[in-house]
Every structure is written in C-alpha cells, then in structure tokens.
Design an enzyme around this catalytic site. Structure first.
Site, PDB file in Angstrom:
ATOM      1  N   LYS A 118       0.820  -1.227   0.000  1.00  0.00           N
ATOM      2  CA  LYS A 118       0.000   0.000   0.000  1.00  0.00           C
ATOM      3  C   LYS A 118       0.844   1.263   0.000  1.00  0.00           C
ATOM      4  CE  LYS A 118      -4.407  -1.819   1.126  1.00  0.00           C
ATOM      5  NZ  LYS A 118      -5.500  -2.032   2.057  1.00  0.00           N
ATOM      6  N   ARG A 162      -3.871 -10.153   4.498  1.00  0.00           N
ATOM      7  CA  ARG A 162      -4.228 -10.156   3.074  1.00  0.00           C
ATOM      8  C   ARG A 162      -3.027  -9.610   2.310  1.00  0.00           C
ATOM      9  NH1 ARG A 162      -6.248  -6.726  -0.769  1.00  0.00           N
ATOM     10  NH2 ARG A 162      -7.804  -7.590  -2.194  1.00  0.00           N
TER      11      ARG A 162
END
Ligand code: 9MG
Length: 307
Positions: free
Chosen positions: A247, A281
């Site tokens: 991210k 995840r």
C-alpha cells in the site's frame, strides 16, 4: 483453547468472557462456509485481482488462465484463502456496474471450484454476493462493511465468512480529506457497532472477521497510527484481518514504487501479526509465509522473564 492478546479489551461478545489476566478471549476459529479456519496459526489471504486497472497487478491477471495459474501458485506457496476481486478500490477508482464485476469474478470462481482452500470474493454488490455464494465462495470480503442495501440479506441466511472492513467515504473520494479525532478509537467502535448490528440481524459472530481498512479514507499518518496501535482492536472481540501489502503508506515511508514494496510489506505484516492480526491479506504469499513462519517459531519459545 482461547488465544490471548495483550492490552485487555473493554467489552466482550456475550459468548466470550474476560480472561483472569484481563486479556481478551478471542475466537479460536473462523467459520467460513464448510471450512472452519483454526486461528492458532496466522492465516494468509492471497490477493487475486481480476481488474484491468488494479493498483498493484496492473491488469496482468485479467485473463482467466493467468488468474488460475496465479491462484494455484499462491495456494502452493501457502495461501490459506484466495480473495478474488473484480472492482478496483484503489483511491480515485470509478465504480463499475455489478454486471461487469460479475463477468470478471464468476468465471474465475467457477474454475476454482473444489480448491482445497476457501475462496473469498471481494465485493460490495449484493447480486454478486448471492451469485458467488451459489458458485461455492466461502467468504465475502466487503470493504464497505455490508452497508449496501440488501448486502446483509445476501449473506444472512448462508454460512459464509464475512470480512467486515472499515472505510471512511468511498474509493472515488476517500483520500481527499480523511478526518478523525482518534482514528483507533473511531475505527474500533465502528467495527464493534457494525458487528453488533450484523449479529442483531441474525448473523453468527463466529462468521465475522474485522479489518481496519488501511488506506480506505485514512491519511498516511492515520495508517501509521493504526498499525502502531493495532492491539487496541482486540476489544472488538473478532478475529483481526489486516491488508497493508504494497500500500501507498509503505511507499511514502520507503520512497519505493508498488512493485518494490516487498520488504516493507513483510515488515508491516509482521507488525500486524505481533499486534494480534490472525489473517493477513497479501500479494506475496511465499515470502509472507516464510516471514510468519519465523515469527511463529520464535513466538513458540517466548517465556516470561524469570523473577
Ligand atoms: C479489497 N481490498 C483492498 N485492500 C483491502 C484491505 O486492506 N482489506 C480488505 N479486507 N480488503 C481489501
């Protein structure tokens, strides 16, 4: 056996009770359709994007065969769950129609029928939730926390696992001005309230995992604050799932582009696991499996300091 987390929680689901040392007794299993995932070890959810504009895989897995190969590779590398997503939720992404999302996701899901791991579908669309569950999906991962009209009804009378994620705003605009007085307190109380609402609607808590939603209506500082204080989410009383892999917050810290964020992703995953996350995840399954194996092996040897 109940797992214990540091920093005792303030509230507990009715089916659970505080432990003598003030820590939370969290669920030991996550019910996902016909699977019951034991959470005595950290579970890895491998990301399978089937979006042409996906922020990380840049559309490489749009083709069915490529998607299947990638899913199989992730399972071989140690993924415990495969999460198929057909809608890009990257900041600024424009929403797509339920029909397009279904066209992207359902063929992959059908082809993965019978896989030895539960298949999760990342969607907020009730129509796709219903179709996916009919096609054998075991988990619905909803970044909008099942808030769409009919979303709750789509999953209620099934046994699928639910990922209930926190998001402030919508992907198209969520990064414009995210604002919190206390991001951890607000995310935590929102997740607790949402789980209470789902439970009140008749959904068993053994099906719910919660996710603070890194990057979903959060500034980089909010993300750092969340990651640094993640153990406070144990007060929600549900298994914690965390997605920080590749991210932009990691890019902001390291100065690296998406495809060079493996080391940063591993570091962030381990911080999350140390703080109590039981499901991560990730894009890079094999490397994450190794990093967690080291953490778990060392964790098993931890002893209180002799007095
Ligand atoms: C679909 N998706 C993208 N990022 C995610 C995250 O952090 N958590 C969950 N549950 N889903 C995500």
């Amino acid at each position: 056996m109940a797992r214990r987390l540091r920093n005792g929680p303030m509230s507990f689901p009715l089916s659970q009770s505080p432990e003598a040392d003030g820590s939370a007794a969290l669920p030991t299993n996550w019910r996902c359709g016909s699977f019951s995932l034991s959470l005595d070890r950290v579970r890895i959810m491998g990301v399978l994007n089937v979006t042409p504009d996906s922020f990380s895989d840049a559309g490489r897995f749009v083709q069915l065969n490529a998607a299947l190969l990638h899913a199989r590779q992730m399972i071989d590398d140690g993924a415990d769950i495969i999460d198929i997503g057909g809608e890009s939720t990257r900041p600024g992404a424009t929403p797509i129609s339920p029909e397009i999302e279904m066209q992207r996701v359902l063929p992959v899901l059908r082809a993965l029928k019978g896989a030895r791991v539960p298949i999760s579908v990342d969607t907020s669309q009730p129509a796709l939730m219903r179709a996916a569950l009919e096609e054998g999906a075991s988990i619905i991962n909803d970044v909008r926390g099942f808030r769409a009209t009919q979303a709750l009804e789509a999953v209620r009378d099934t046994q699928c696992g639910l990922v209930v994620m926190h998001m402030q705003g919508e992907p198209a605009t969520m990064q414009r001005q995210p604002a919190y007085d206390d991001v951890i307190a607000e995310v935590s109380s929102w997740l607790a309230r949402r789980c209470d609402e789902l439970a009140a609607a008749g959904i068993s808590r053994e099906r719910m995992a919660v996710d603070p939603g890194f990057g979903f209506g959060k500034s980089h500082k909010h993300n750092r604050q969340l990651l640094g204080n993640l153990e406070r989410l144990s007060s929600v009383g549900q298994p914690l799932l965390v997605g920080v892999s590749r991210k932009s917050t990691l890019g902001e810290i390291t100065g690296k582009p998406t495809e060079q964020r493996l080391s940063a992703s591993l570091a962030a995953a381990l911080i999350a696991v140390e703080a109590g996350a039981r499901i991560v995840r990730v894009h890079d399954v094999g490397a994450t499996r190794d990093a967690i194996a080291v953490w778990e092996a060392v964790q098993a040897e931890r002893r209180p300091a002799p007095r």
